[in-house]
Design an enzyme around this catalytic site. Sequence first.
Site, short mmCIF file in Angstrom:
data_model
loop_
_atom_site.label_atom_id
_atom_site.label_comp_id
_atom_site.label_asym_id
_atom_site.label_seq_id
_atom_site.Cartn_x
_atom_site.Cartn_y
_atom_site.Cartn_z
NE ARG A 15 32.14 17.74 20.17
CZ ARG A 15 33.69 17.78 19.92
NH1 ARG A 15 34.09 18.04 18.92
NH2 ARG A 15 34.33 17.89 21.23
CE LYS A 75 37.66 16.30 23.94
NZ LYS A 75 38.59 17.20 23.08
CE1 TYR A 94 39.89 15.85 16.45
CE2 TYR A 94 37.69 15.61 17.40
CZ TYR A 94 38.73 16.13 16.15
OH TYR A 94 38.25 16.49 15.15
CG HIS A 96 43.86 16.36 22.23
ND1 HIS A 96 44.19 17.08 20.99
CD2 HIS A 96 42.21 16.18 22.23
CE1 HIS A 96 43.10 17.48 20.39
NE2 HIS A 96 42.12 16.79 20.80
CD GLU A 118 44.48 14.06 18.58
OE1 GLU A 118 45.34 13.68 19.51
OE2 GLU A 118 43.48 13.75 18.30
CB SER A 134 40.39 23.52 13.55
OG SER A 134 41.05 22.59 14.16
CG ASP A 198 51.11 31.81 11.51
OD1 ASP A 198 52.36 31.22 11.17
OD2 ASP A 198 49.95 31.18 11.76
CG LEU A 240 47.71 22.30 16.46
CD1 LEU A 240 47.52 21.53 17.75
CD2 LEU A 240 46.64 21.93 15.29
CB VAL A 267 41.47 27.90 20.37
CG1 VAL A 267 40.46 26.68 19.44
CG2 VAL A 267 40.58 29.10 20.17
CB ILE A 269 42.80 24.49 26.51
CG1 ILE A 269 43.18 23.91 27.86
CG2 ILE A 269 41.45 23.97 25.51
CD1 ILE A 269 44.02 24.81 28.41
CG ASP A 270 41.08 19.77 23.18
OD1 ASP A 270 40.80 19.24 24.50
OD2 ASP A 270 40.38 19.87 22.30
CB ALA A 301 39.36 21.00 27.24
CG ASN A 302 34.01 19.73 25.55
OD1 ASN A 302 34.58 20.56 26.49
ND2 ASN A 302 32.94 18.89 25.86
#
Length: 372
Positions: A15, A75, A94, A96, A118, A134, A198, A240, A267, A269-270, A301-302
């Site tokens: 990206r 990133k 991002y 994180h 984020e 997401s 959830d 998250l 998903v 993991i970031d 992670a991406n």
Amino acid sequence: MIIGIPKEIKDQESRVAIIPGAVSDLIKVADKILIEKGAGELSGIKDEEYKDAGATIVDSAKEVWEKSDIIYKVKEPLKEEYKYFREGQIIYTYLHLASNQELTDALIENKVTGLAFETVQMETGLLPLLRPMSEIAGRMAVQEGAQYLTKPKGGRGILMQGVPGVRPANVVVVGAGTVGTAATRIAVGMGARVTVLDVNIDALTKLHNIFPDKIETLYSNPLNIEEAVKNADLVISTVLIPGSRAPQLIKEDMVKQMKEGSVIVDVAIDQGGSTDLTKGRPTTHSDPVFLEHGVIHYAVANIPGAVAMTSTYALSNATTKYAKAIAQFGLKASMERFPELAKGLNTYKGQITYKPVAEATGYDYKEPEIEE
């Protein structure tokens, strides 16, 4: 202000932060836009397109970092980029930080202003800069999981939709937010049997209304998670907490009960990982999975970087508005115009200015006092 867009250097991160249309918009308020040569190539954007839109192409990342007031990227900076950090510089990306102590320390030590995509958050709770990625990650999580369920990839040899007389895959989605909704949509579309968990009953109700008679919804508690995971062929873990480390809701004992060749896609993991076995163990597109207790764990992670053209345009569409505001009005006035942007401020003048990051990294929290 000068805005700089360096080429991403994370493993197979294809990206780029900005598209030509955004350049033509930003150049109206920025003094200059510097883009590293070839930064957009893997997203299908040529240097000439950026130049035609008003950007200046430079030969090196060093030049971008050293000459820019705002570093606008996708990133988090990697260790090789820390040497470019300087006091007062704004890094808009991002970050994180809750799961990256080393980067946090480097930003604090160099008094860099860290604006994290984020954690930009509306009063409604919506995360406008996280949402597009997401949605992509949720869709791709199911695609990747389906691949790893096949025998050549080490999986159980299960077809997601099954065939007449043979059951479809049992897919469990932990979390009914943006990622979970996207994953559910794809899993249902592929004909899988889907269970969503959830603690938010309203979110479960919404999904139930979207997919009537297509999914099962369960309140997320340890017993229900254990029962669902034990019987799953594919688990998509999406939990998250904005800016914080992800909670590990999927325990190792649960994984031990899963069938050999089952798949878990993390998903979150970031943000450090949302299972006991993926926690602090991110993988890459070059080496995306590892095996524990006979279960395949996918913890890239991406994830959206694999569909760079789609992801780049979606991300730029969301982030350009705030980059333009900062370039035009400065940081303080931008946050006054867009209060949600203030929640994106994670570091400022050597202080942590976002509470969950402070709690996760051991720093004191400091209410920011933004200068003009």
